[in-house]
Motif scaffolding. Structure first.
Motif, PDB file in Angstrom:
ATOM      1  N   ALA A   1      21.002 -25.340   7.521  1.00  0.00           N
ATOM      2  CA  ALA A   1      21.133 -23.994   6.957  1.00  0.00           C
ATOM      3  C   ALA A   1      20.544 -23.937   5.553  1.00  0.00           C
ATOM      4  N   GLU A   2      20.678 -25.050   4.813  1.00  0.00           N
ATOM      5  CA  GLU A   2      20.132 -25.103   3.459  1.00  0.00           C
ATOM      6  C   GLU A   2      18.606 -24.982   3.465  1.00  0.00           C
ATOM      7  N   LYS A   3      17.973 -25.501   4.499  1.00  0.00           N
ATOM      8  CA  LYS A   3      16.515 -25.367   4.647  1.00  0.00           C
ATOM      9  C   LYS A   3      16.128 -23.881   4.727  1.00  0.00           C
ATOM     10  N   LEU A   4      16.929 -23.108   5.467  1.00  0.00           N
ATOM     11  CA  LEU A   4      16.668 -21.674   5.563  1.00  0.00           C
ATOM     12  C   LEU A   4      16.868 -21.006   4.213  1.00  0.00           C
TER      13      LEU A   4
ATOM     14  N   ILE B   1      23.047 -14.467  15.218  1.00  0.00           N
ATOM     15  CA  ILE B   1      22.893 -14.385  13.760  1.00  0.00           C
ATOM     16  C   ILE B   1      22.018 -13.194  13.388  1.00  0.00           C
ATOM     17  N   ALA B   2      20.921 -12.986  14.126  1.00  0.00           N
ATOM     18  CA  ALA B   2      20.018 -11.864  13.836  1.00  0.00           C
ATOM     19  C   ALA B   2      20.724 -10.527  14.038  1.00  0.00           C
ATOM     20  N   PHE B   3      21.490 -10.398  15.117  1.00  0.00           N
ATOM     21  CA  PHE B   3      22.232  -9.157  15.365  1.00  0.00           C
ATOM     22  C   PHE B   3      23.300  -8.932  14.292  1.00  0.00           C
TER      23      PHE B   3
ATOM     24  N   VAL C   1      25.592 -20.523   8.665  1.00  0.00           N
ATOM     25  CA  VAL C   1      24.362 -19.828   8.270  1.00  0.00           C
ATOM     26  C   VAL C   1      24.675 -18.498   7.609  1.00  0.00           C
ATOM     27  N   MET C   2      25.585 -17.714   8.208  1.00  0.00           N
ATOM     28  CA  MET C   2      25.903 -16.398   7.659  1.00  0.00           C
ATOM     29  C   MET C   2      26.604 -16.528   6.306  1.00  0.00           C
ATOM     30  N   ALA C   3      27.517 -17.489   6.159  1.00  0.00           N
ATOM     31  CA  ALA C   3      28.239 -17.643   4.891  1.00  0.00           C
ATOM     32  C   ALA C   3      27.279 -18.001   3.766  1.00  0.00           C
ATOM     33  N   LYS C   4      26.343 -18.907   4.015  1.00  0.00           N
ATOM     34  CA  LYS C   4      25.373 -19.290   2.983  1.00  0.00           C
ATOM     35  C   LYS C   4      24.457 -18.108   2.641  1.00  0.00           C
TER      36      LYS C   4
END
Length: 507
Positions: free
Chosen positions: A170-173, A325-327, A464-467
């Protein structure tokens, strides 16, 4: 000359006999279809488009127009009630939205995955795809043996150990989005989260670093091709007989071979490393191999099943989580008040921490509600099905055995008989104190055949969403569509175009 005439007579006779046999077979097939109609026509349902093809032309029209077939299931559920009939050639499919029937059928192991879908997913146009793994296995003992091997790798205790991978990928994103925010750029979120979820699967499950945000790979294209092939294989019985589809069918077969070849190599390498006593990652693959080694009577077929499950997990785990995640991003962008509330929760729970812990995820209750509500309106795996072998009664209607029951979580989640104002995005429906939906909400299916990777997907989506919420402000670019695309799973058509900016946190 006489011999030539004799051969011609023989050929003519054989051709006439063959045509007669084909005609008799055709009449027999028509009689069988008529028998099926008579057997099930007491069940309400839409008028058939044709005697022979049933409702197939309706589905062809939807697919050609890039429509959502689940919208039709929703329409038919609301028009014809909690059980309605669909005809496809000699197959009879029952759309079921009755909660009691949903409970009875999905929560029991005696209703197997339906044979039609299982066969279509087992092989795509003659190339082994999901084979006879967990998704498609119809024999209970065969399925249960595989599930017994897979379960320990997806226990909550084992998944806790994957938090480092979730955080790292997730950090990469976040680094990629930070670059975009520095450039005040606009971002299409779906392709980015697709890369991240595939990275997570590869690393957490198989110990492989793909780094798709920075390097190219054939896997995303192969997965998309397989999913498209799956849709056509299931919904168009004549797709492979159309010559113009041959190039695409060839692509599908090659994509299946790529995934299976890759999986076979990764599994072989890991087994060899374990046998040699090498240090190996404590990931899902290692756990599965070690658990399988404790089984008695392990066969070559079991190794093939492991490969079947590799393909299923590689595809389903990546695609559905990315779309969720996208939705979720799309839904929060459309509801600023909900977005601000979930940001506040993230700030309160994790503050400025770089890495989330497993315990942090449990405290993100409102984010959990947001993700559940996202799956209600946009279930990324929008349906499941079972064979009905024996006679039963659904909502007072006699159902003869020999048909397929279809359960659409997309249809149930959007029916106002189950959810007030169903198209309104309201996470409060899933407040811990709110009444639980009664067998009308099942984005991961239900019962013994429920999705094995449910907790894995939810943990990954939360991280992912929290970050994202911790680090960035995002707004949706005006003018984009909020329509859906049906690729076997559902995804946002626009790709979720966002303007990304760094958050300014108060000191």
């Amino acid at each position: 000359m006489a011999l030539w005439h004799l051969l011609l007579n023989w050929a003519s006779t054989l051709l006439l006999l063959l045509l007669s046999l084909l005609f008799v077979a055709f009449l027999g097939f028509c009689a069988y279809i008529k028998y099926k109609h008579m057997k099930y026509d007491h069940i309400p349902g839409p008028p058939r488009d044709s005697f022979f093809f049933g409702h197939s032309p309706t589905f062809f029209k939807i697919m050609e127009g890039d429509g959502i077939v689940y919208e039709k299931f929703l329409e038919w559920s609301e028009t014809y009630g909690p059980v309605y009939r669909i005809n496809l050639l000699h197959y009879v499919i029952l759309g079921v939205s009755c909660p009691d029937a949903t409970k009875e059928i999905l929560m029991s192991s005696k209703y197997t995955k339906d044979e039609f879908i299982a066969n279509r997913l087992s092989n795509l146009f003659g190339q082994r795809f999901l084979g006879n793994g967990l998704v498609t296995a119809r024999d209970h003992e065969q399925w249960y043996k595989q599930r017994r091997i897979m379960d320990p790798a997806f226990s909550s205790l084992y998944l806790r150990g994957l938090m480092g991978t979730f955080n790292e990928r997730a950090e990469k994103l976040m680094e990629k989005l930070s670059d975009e925010a520095d450039n005040k750029g606009n971002v299409k979120m779906l392709p980015l989260v697709n890369c991240v979820t595939l990275d997570v699967i590869a690393k957490a499950a198989f110990g492989v670093d793909l780094d798709l945000l920075n390097t190219s790979s054939p896997f995303p294209k192969a997965i998309e091709t397989c999913l498209k092939g799956m849709v056509y294989s299931i919904r168009d019985a004549f797709f492979q007989f159309n010559l113009k589809n041959r190039p695409f069918i060839k692509e599908v077969r090659e994509a299946c071979r790529l995934l299976r070849r890759t999986g076979a190599q990764w599994i072989h390498d890991r087994k060899t490393a374990i046998q040699n006593g090498d240090d190996v990652p404590k990931d899902i693959l290692t756990q599965i191999i070690k658990t399988a080694g404790k089984e008695e009577n392990t066969t070559k077929e079991d190794e093939e099943f492991m490969l079947d499950n590799f393909v299923a997990f590689f595809i389903a785990g990546q695609e559905t989580t990315a779309n969720l995640i996208a939705f979720c991003i799309m839904s929060l962008g459309r509801h600023p008040d909900i977005l601000e509330r979930v940001k506040k929760e993230v700030d309160d729970v994790i503050g400025m921490k770089m890495d989330l812990s497993y315990d942090d995820l449990g405290k993100l209750t409102y984010l959990t509600q947001v993700l559940k509500e996202t799956l209600r309106i946009y279930p990324t795996a929008p349906g499941t099905s079972r064979d009905i072998i024996k006679d039963m009664v659904i909502n007072g209607i006699r159902i003869p055995g020999g048909c397929i029951a279809l359960f659409s979580s997309y249809a149930s989640g959007r029916m106002d008989k189950f959810f007030k104002d169903p198209l309104t995005f309201d996470p409060e429906r899933f407040h811990p104190d709110a009444p639980k939906p009664y067998y009308c909400y099942y984005p991961f299916a239900l019962g013994p055949r429920a999705c094995l990777g449910k907790n894995f997907a939810q943990m990954e989506a939360k991280v992912v969403m929290a970050k994202l919420l911790q680090r960035f402000d995002f707004t949706l670019i005006p003018g984009q569509t909020f329509d859906l695309v049906d690729t076997g799973s559902l995804r946002p058509k626009s790709g979720v175009l966002c303007s990304i900016r760094h958050r300014k946190h108060s000191q």
